[in-house]
Design an enzyme around this catalytic site. Structure first.
Site, mmCIF file in Angstrom:
data_model
loop_
_atom_site.group_PDB
_atom_site.id
_atom_site.type_symbol
_atom_site.label_atom_id
_atom_site.label_comp_id
_atom_site.label_asym_id
_atom_site.label_seq_id
_atom_site.Cartn_x
_atom_site.Cartn_y
_atom_site.Cartn_z
ATOM 1 N N GLU A 245 117.838 64.185 -19.806
ATOM 2 C CA GLU A 245 117.588 63.594 -18.401
ATOM 3 C C GLU A 245 119.122 63.720 -17.713
ATOM 4 O OE1 GLU A 245 115.424 59.769 -19.356
ATOM 5 O OE2 GLU A 245 114.642 60.513 -17.500
ATOM 6 N N GLU B 215 109.502 60.048 -24.981
ATOM 7 C CA GLU B 215 109.232 58.647 -24.465
ATOM 8 C C GLU B 215 107.729 58.288 -24.471
ATOM 9 O OE1 GLU B 215 111.464 60.553 -23.309
ATOM 10 O OE2 GLU B 215 113.239 59.602 -22.600
#
Ligand code: NAD
Length: 706
Positions: free
Chosen positions: A119, A141
């Site tokens: 990210e 995730e």
């Protein structure tokens, strides 16, 4: 020592992530502060034309340190949601500062970049990755019951479009740099030696500025996308779809496709909500907190260090060779003994093969391979065990053979040595009868393949001493496995739960449920492979042998004849599984699975109509949960953390749920007990809720504190 260093030369600021005391970086609150400070200095420094963010370690980052979540929740006292949202807003502001910088910021990834690692890179203007075959890139995730919330969900949608982003977000798919480049997750790949020079040159050249969404470009493929709608609908049906994170992520993706700012706002709000949901709490607790507590010795008797100096392994077959390999890899000297020199040498050759592969891929210098192999002595004489302080036997699963090697090894080793059996089915109490030192006899049950499976099950027999358990736990720590300690009982814990699950797959086939529906239901539950595929891998004849042994031991109490009948029929057809290229599946000449065998539908007349996927999934999930609860009820397991960690690491039990005990807590014991009763009414008493579950249902009880 800071996590981030700033080094500026020739107009380029290098922001180097190198978290002290860790082999791979993880993002902490301190790391975020340091990143902010270093970035701020580089941005205001008039000498700096461009910025490179990289890592001094072989990998970029493994993701977020979970203490960040706990810290944010605690930060605002009685309102954890607000604490989380404030924390996420700060993170978004920092990543946005990178993205809106007037100077180019280049992410240079030497290796693995997962979760917030990726990210952070996605917030940069350009990502260049090293051509590193063992690196993993992606956003895992959702597999943990959460979703990427540091801008990754929004940025991927804006970069790839809704439909292409779905593979990385909704499937939580990981790839290597080649795959990442092909998919557009990274923009460039270069040999490792050229990584930093390339990134510096790009930073100097103003690469990638500004980002497409800051140039006003729309989401590729449009703000809505019928292809994505189909994928989203499918995702909600999959195992992870049961976790609240899936619906939240789909909403975030749709918001991101409409506008970047809407996406970021939805990430903030939805992730805070998901993180406070019991399912996410359970999966994070198991994957990080409980696992780490067990690795740090939560269940270790308080005794001095029992680290293994020299290990003896009896039996150099598949398991013995694997155990010798992981021990030598961890720096332990190993004596690997088999009945013949050629068998012992074959065991050592297994290690050589794995090490050669690592050298071939550039993951290990040849000198290290030679040093590791030099630690393994392949022998046939028991005298060679004289200096061993731990012996692990992995000979045939035959009590007489095990008794013979126990006696010989004990006669040859110091009186203080601990003796362990890697039996997968035989109770330790019985095997320990062959020992003259039964208090020094313990079970250490490894899983296959030993070099890849993270779990070891340590079995405490009725006479096993604390020192023997501590020795086994210290050995597990040395070889970096996650240990659980269970009490002695048939099949211990993991196999005890896997067997009824596989039997349920067999029963379904025998009832005429389409094999494809069985396999699809397993995968939808989150099991890594279908149950029938697993049976093929372990072989049909072995399944029959285990069933016969269990039936002989249990007599009238044995209840799995319906499942066994399917295996026996397959064996009669000469279908042994992968090993003879025909089992539940057909196999091509290259050994690859070529689809389910169509003869199954001939041998077992197909039900019409077929049961719903939900019904099949419920049966497959509940047999595992019920068995886990029974193991706890009977005292085989004494700590539910161990049951959950073992379920997720040992047999891939729906990882999004945090394991069977976490799942019961998340769903509620009352609801689980009533699902058990429904299934028992339709499919038989094996689904009757265990007494513990019934009493929890009545009293509103839980396995973990609320
Ligand atoms: P294997 O047949 O591959 O290896 C057994 C080895 O023991 C052979 O090399 C054999 O020559 C050797 N051996 C037999 N008798 C001996 C003796 N008297 N002295 C010295 N060596 C002798 O079997 P495996 O799959 O490695 O299983 C070994 C043990 O591990 C069994 O108890 C099995 O139940 C257990 N186990 C197996 C698995 C698995 O997936 N295969 C998983 C967990 C535990």
């Amino acid at each position: 020592m800071p996590d981030f260093h700033l080094e500026t030369s020739d107009g380029i600021a290098m922001l180097i992530w190198d978290q002290p005391g860790r082999s791979i970086n993880v993002m902490t609150l301190q790391g975020l502060d340091e990143l902010q400070a270093a970035l701020g200095s580089a941005l205001v420094d008039p000498q700096v034309r461009g910025i490179v963010i990289t890592s001094a370690k072989p990998d970029f980052a493994a993701g977020m340190d979970l203490n960040v979540i706990a810290g944010l929740k605690a930060a605002s006292g009685t309102n954890p949601e607000q604490g989380l949202m404030q924390g996420f807003r700060r993170m978004h502001a920092l990543f946005r500062q990178i993205e809106l910088a007037q100077k180019p910021v280049i992410a240079a990834l030497p290796g693995t970049a997962l979760g917030i690692g990726l990210e952070l890179a996605l917030a940069c203007h350009h990502i260049v990755a090293a051509d590193n075959a063992i690196a993993k890139i992606g956003l895992p995730e959702l597999g943990l019951g959460i979703f990427p919330g540091a801008g990754g969900s929004t940025r991927l949608v804006r970069l790839l479009g809704l439909k292409d982003a779905a593979a990385w977000l909704l499937d939580a798919r990981l790839t290597d740099p080649v795959g990442a480049l092909a998919a557009g997750l990274v923009q460039q790949m270069v040999p490792l030696a050229e990584l930093l020079p390339t990134a510096r040159a790009l930073a100097g050249a103003g690469m990638g500025l500004p980002k497409p969404w800051d140039r006003g470009e729309p989401t590729p493929g449009g703000a809505t996308n019928p292809g994505f709608d189909v994928l989203a609908e499918g995702a909600a049906l999959r195992p992870m779809g049961k976790a609240p994170a899936t619906a939240a992520l789909i909403a975030v993706m749709r918001a991101a496709a409409r506008s970047f700012a809407e996406g970021i706002e939805a990430e903030t709000r939805e992730l805070a909500r998901v993180l406070l949901h019991p399912a996410a709490e359970a999966s994070l607790r198991t994957a990080f907190i409980s696992k780490s507590q067990l690795e740090k010795g939560a269940r270790r008797p308080a005794l001095p260090d029992q680290s293994v100096q020299r290990l003896g392994v009896l039996g150099a077959g598949m398991m013995g060779a694997g155990i010798a390999h992981v021990a030598a890899l961890a720096g332990v000297d190993v004596v690997l003994l088999d009945a013949t020199q050629s068998a012992a040498d074959r065991g050592k050759a297994h290690s050589a093969k794995l090490l050669d592969a690592a050298v071939g891929k550039g993951r290990m210098p040849p000198a290290r391979r030679d040093a590791i192999l030099g630690r393994i002595a392949a022998v046939t004489e028991y005298g060679a065990l004289a200096a061993c302080d731990l012996i692990i036997e992995a000979v045939f699963e035959d009590p007489a053979v095990k008794a013979e090697v126990t006696r010989k090894a004990e006669a040859a080793t110091p009186a203080t040595a601990i003796f362990a059996s890697n039996t997968s089915t035989l109770p330790i109490a019985g095997l320990a009868r062959a020992s003259v030192r039964p208090e020094q006899f313990v079970g250490i049950h490894f899983f296959s393949p030993v070099d890849r499976m993270a779990l070891v099950e340590i079995i405490r027999g009725p006479l096993t001493s604390d020192r023997a358990v501590a020795k086994a736990l210290d050995f597990a720590r040395q070889i970096r496995k996650t240990p659980i300690v269970v009490n002695d009982a048939r099949y211990f814990f993991a196999n005890r739960c896997i067997v009824p699950y596989l039997n349920e797959c067999l029963r379904l086939v025998g009832e005429g449920v389409a094999a494809a529906l069985v396999e699809e239901s397993c995968r939808r539950l989150g099991m890594p492979v279908g149950g029938l595929q697993l049976l093929d891998e372990t072989s049909i004849d072995l399944g029959v042998k285990i069933a016969e042994a269990s039936k002989a031991a249990l007599g009238a109490a044995y209840t799995h004849d319906a499942a066994d009948a399917v295996l026996i029929r397959l064996l009669a057809e000469g279908r042994l599984g992968r090993k003879n290229s025909k089992g539940f599946y057909d196999y091509g000449t290259d050994g690859r699975r070529a689809g389910l065998w169509d003869g199954l539908a001939v041998l077992w007349r197909q039900l019409c109509p077929q049961p719903t996927t939900q019904e099949v999934q419920d049966r497959l999930l509940l047999v595992q949960v019920i068995e886990a609860v029974r193991a706890f009820e009977e005292g085989v397991l004494s700590d539910v953390r161990e049951g959950d960690v073992a379920a997720v690491l040992g047999w891939g039990f729906a990882p999004w749920s945090g394991g069977p005990f976490g799942w019961v807590d998340a769903v509620g014991a009352g609801q689980v007990a009533s699902l058990c009763n429904d299934l028992a009414a339709r499919h038989g008493p094996r689904f009757v809720a265990p007494a513990l579950l019934r009493s929890m249902a009545e009293e509103g009880g839980r396995f973990y504190p609320a």
